[in-house]
Design an enzyme around this catalytic site. Structure first.
Site, PDB file in Angstrom:
ATOM      1  N   HIS A   1       0.814  -1.220   0.000  1.00  0.00           N
ATOM      2  CA  HIS A   1       0.000   0.000   0.000  1.00  0.00           C
ATOM      3  C   HIS A   1       0.845   1.267   0.000  1.00  0.00           C
ATOM      4  O   HIS A   1       1.940   1.281   0.548  1.00  0.00           O
ATOM      5  CB  HIS A   1      -0.876   0.076   1.272  1.00  0.00           C
ATOM      6  CG  HIS A   1      -1.690  -1.130   1.524  1.00  0.00           C
ATOM      7  ND1 HIS A   1      -1.386  -2.019   2.524  1.00  0.00           N
ATOM      8  CD2 HIS A   1      -2.797  -1.597   0.911  1.00  0.00           C
ATOM      9  CE1 HIS A   1      -2.298  -2.999   2.529  1.00  0.00           C
ATOM     10  NE2 HIS A   1      -3.152  -2.767   1.548  1.00  0.00           N
TER      11      HIS A   1
ATOM     12  N   HIS B   1       1.028   4.735   1.840  1.00  0.00           N
ATOM     13  CA  HIS B   1       0.573   5.252   3.130  1.00  0.00           C
ATOM     14  C   HIS B   1       0.656   6.775   3.130  1.00  0.00           C
ATOM     15  O   HIS B   1       1.330   7.382   2.305  1.00  0.00           O
ATOM     16  CB  HIS B   1       1.384   4.627   4.262  1.00  0.00           C
ATOM     17  CG  HIS B   1       0.946   3.230   4.579  1.00  0.00           C
ATOM     18  ND1 HIS B   1       0.375   2.885   5.781  1.00  0.00           N
ATOM     19  CD2 HIS B   1       0.968   2.102   3.835  1.00  0.00           C
ATOM     20  CE1 HIS B   1       0.072   1.592   5.771  1.00  0.00           C
ATOM     21  NE2 HIS B   1       0.433   1.091   4.594  1.00  0.00           N
TER      22      HIS B   1
ATOM     23  N   HIS C   1      -3.259   4.139   5.530  1.00  0.00           N
ATOM     24  CA  HIS C   1      -3.326   4.139   4.068  1.00  0.00           C
ATOM     25  C   HIS C   1      -3.598   5.537   3.547  1.00  0.00           C
ATOM     26  O   HIS C   1      -4.349   6.307   4.147  1.00  0.00           O
ATOM     27  CB  HIS C   1      -4.454   3.226   3.580  1.00  0.00           C
ATOM     28  CG  HIS C   1      -4.179   1.776   3.764  1.00  0.00           C
ATOM     29  ND1 HIS C   1      -5.009   0.816   3.265  1.00  0.00           N
ATOM     30  CD2 HIS C   1      -3.177   1.118   4.396  1.00  0.00           C
ATOM     31  CE1 HIS C   1      -4.533  -0.375   3.566  1.00  0.00           C
ATOM     32  NE2 HIS C   1      -3.430  -0.207   4.271  1.00  0.00           N
TER      33      HIS C   1
ATOM     34  N   HIS D   1     -11.751   1.172   2.447  1.00  0.00           N
ATOM     35  CA  HIS D   1     -10.696   0.300   1.939  1.00  0.00           C
ATOM     36  C   HIS D   1     -11.315  -0.741   1.015  1.00  0.00           C
ATOM     37  O   HIS D   1     -12.419  -1.213   1.247  1.00  0.00           O
ATOM     38  CB  HIS D   1      -9.992  -0.379   3.114  1.00  0.00           C
ATOM     39  CG  HIS D   1      -8.961  -1.373   2.690  1.00  0.00           C
ATOM     40  ND1 HIS D   1      -7.814  -1.005   2.039  1.00  0.00           N
ATOM     41  CD2 HIS D   1      -8.914  -2.714   2.822  1.00  0.00           C
ATOM     42  CE1 HIS D   1      -7.097  -2.085   1.790  1.00  0.00           C
ATOM     43  NE2 HIS D   1      -7.741  -3.131   2.263  1.00  0.00           N
TER      44      HIS D   1
ATOM     45  N   HIS E   1      -9.257   3.124  -1.254  1.00  0.00           N
ATOM     46  CA  HIS E   1      -8.301   4.189  -0.925  1.00  0.00           C
ATOM     47  C   HIS E   1      -7.434   4.466  -2.149  1.00  0.00           C
ATOM     48  O   HIS E   1      -7.171   3.560  -2.950  1.00  0.00           O
ATOM     49  CB  HIS E   1      -7.359   3.755   0.207  1.00  0.00           C
ATOM     50  CG  HIS E   1      -8.027   3.463   1.504  1.00  0.00           C
ATOM     51  ND1 HIS E   1      -7.427   2.669   2.453  1.00  0.00           N
ATOM     52  CD2 HIS E   1      -9.205   3.859   2.023  1.00  0.00           C
ATOM     53  CE1 HIS E   1      -8.206   2.585   3.514  1.00  0.00           C
ATOM     54  NE2 HIS E   1      -9.304   3.296   3.271  1.00  0.00           N
TER      55      HIS E   1
ATOM     56  N   ASP F   1      -4.558   1.910  -2.150  1.00  0.00           N
ATOM     57  CA  ASP F   1      -4.778   0.464  -2.230  1.00  0.00           C
ATOM     58  C   ASP F   1      -4.192  -0.100  -3.517  1.00  0.00           C
ATOM     59  O   ASP F   1      -4.432   0.424  -4.606  1.00  0.00           O
ATOM     60  CB  ASP F   1      -6.274   0.142  -2.173  1.00  0.00           C
ATOM     61  CG  ASP F   1      -6.886   0.388  -0.804  1.00  0.00           C
ATOM     62  OD1 ASP F   1      -6.127   0.457   0.182  1.00  0.00           O
ATOM     63  OD2 ASP F   1      -8.122   0.513  -0.718  1.00  0.00           O
TER      64      ASP F   1
ATOM     65  N   HIS G   1       3.570  -5.342   3.635  1.00  0.00           N
ATOM     66  CA  HIS G   1       3.068  -5.950   4.876  1.00  0.00           C
ATOM     67  C   HIS G   1       3.390  -7.441   4.963  1.00  0.00           C
ATOM     68  O   HIS G   1       3.649  -8.091   3.952  1.00  0.00           O
ATOM     69  CB  HIS G   1       1.552  -5.756   4.969  1.00  0.00           C
ATOM     70  CG  HIS G   1       1.132  -4.346   5.158  1.00  0.00           C
ATOM     71  ND1 HIS G   1       1.042  -3.754   6.396  1.00  0.00           N
ATOM     72  CD2 HIS G   1       0.788  -3.386   4.256  1.00  0.00           C
ATOM     73  CE1 HIS G   1       0.639  -2.498   6.257  1.00  0.00           C
ATOM     74  NE2 HIS G   1       0.477  -2.246   4.967  1.00  0.00           N
TER      75      HIS G   1
ATOM     76  N   ARG H   1       4.502  -4.306   9.281  1.00  0.00           N
ATOM     77  CA  ARG H   1       5.151  -3.633   8.155  1.00  0.00           C
ATOM     78  C   ARG H   1       6.570  -4.172   8.008  1.00  0.00           C
ATOM     79  O   ARG H   1       7.399  -4.018   8.896  1.00  0.00           O
ATOM     80  CB  ARG H   1       5.140  -2.128   8.397  1.00  0.00           C
ATOM     81  CG  ARG H   1       3.704  -1.618   8.501  1.00  0.00           C
ATOM     82  CD  ARG H   1       3.595  -0.192   8.977  1.00  0.00           C
ATOM     83  NE  ARG H   1       2.191   0.159   9.170  1.00  0.00           N
ATOM     84  CZ  ARG H   1       1.714   1.388   9.101  1.00  0.00           C
ATOM     85  NH1 ARG H   1       2.518   2.409   8.880  1.00  0.00           N
ATOM     86  NH2 ARG H   1       0.431   1.600   9.288  1.00  0.00           N
TER      87      ARG H   1
END
Length: 184
Positions: free
Chosen positions: A82, A84, A100, A108, A117, A120, A158, A175
């Site tokens: 993603h 952020h 995000h 999301h 988002h 995403d 992630h 993360r």
């Protein structure tokens, strides 16, 4: 008189040839296509992890083409991926990158679904050696302009796959790597 006519006709022929040649020659004023807006990110591992890699983002009309090569992942596993909200990887766990990137206040979801988002993206799929190589297109984000511009934002890999349902972040876990997206 005939000599004069021959000179005039010869001069006209040379002038015509020169004009045609000038029209065929390329000029510096010939318009060229502008290169697409581009951004890059160099992922570095968070504390206790080995994940790293390179990612490029290129604007193509109303979507962005993302190209990634990331190593140090769990072999044969999917990993959430993603953009952020903050371009800050200073904390050991990369929580400093915030949530995000979601400037339009959407729920999301799947990166090309109707509601998602701006940050995403699809999950990364690692091979047997823990390397993910991917190229895909994402709608809803931009490179270099507008409210959904990703330059200066964080990029996170992630530990778990994004389930694309859980709000607000898809239950993707810890993360593993972080980068700041920079103009490329």
């Amino acid at each position: 008189m005939q000599t004069r006519n021959r000179l005039t006709l010869g001069s006209l022929a040379l002038a015509a040839i020169a004009t045609l040649a000038a029209c065929a020659a390329p000029t510096s004023a010939t318009p060229t296509s502008a290169a697409p807006a581009r951004a890059v990110a160099e992922l570095k591992p968070t504390a206790g992890n080995l994940t790293s890699g390179s990612v490029t983002f290129e604007q193509h009309g109303d979507h962005v083409m993302v190209t990634a090569k990331i190593s140090g992942l769990a072999p044969n596993q999917e990993h959430g991926f993603h953009v952020h909200e903050k371009g800050d990887c200073s904390s050991p766990d990369a929580l400093s990158a915030g949530g995000h990137f979601n400037p339009l206040g959407k729920p999301h979801g799947q990166e090309n679904g109707p509601e998602h988002h701006a940050g995403d993206m699809p999950n990364l799929k690692a091979d047997a050696n823990g390397v993910a190589t991917a190229t895909f297109h994402v709608s809803g984000m931009a490179v270099g302009s507008g409210a959904t511009d990703i330059i200066g934002r964080g990029l996170i890999v992630h530990a778990k796959p994004d389930d694309y349902r859980s709000q607000p972040v898809g239950n993707a876990g810890a993360r593993l790597a972080c980068a700041v997206i920079a103009k490329g």
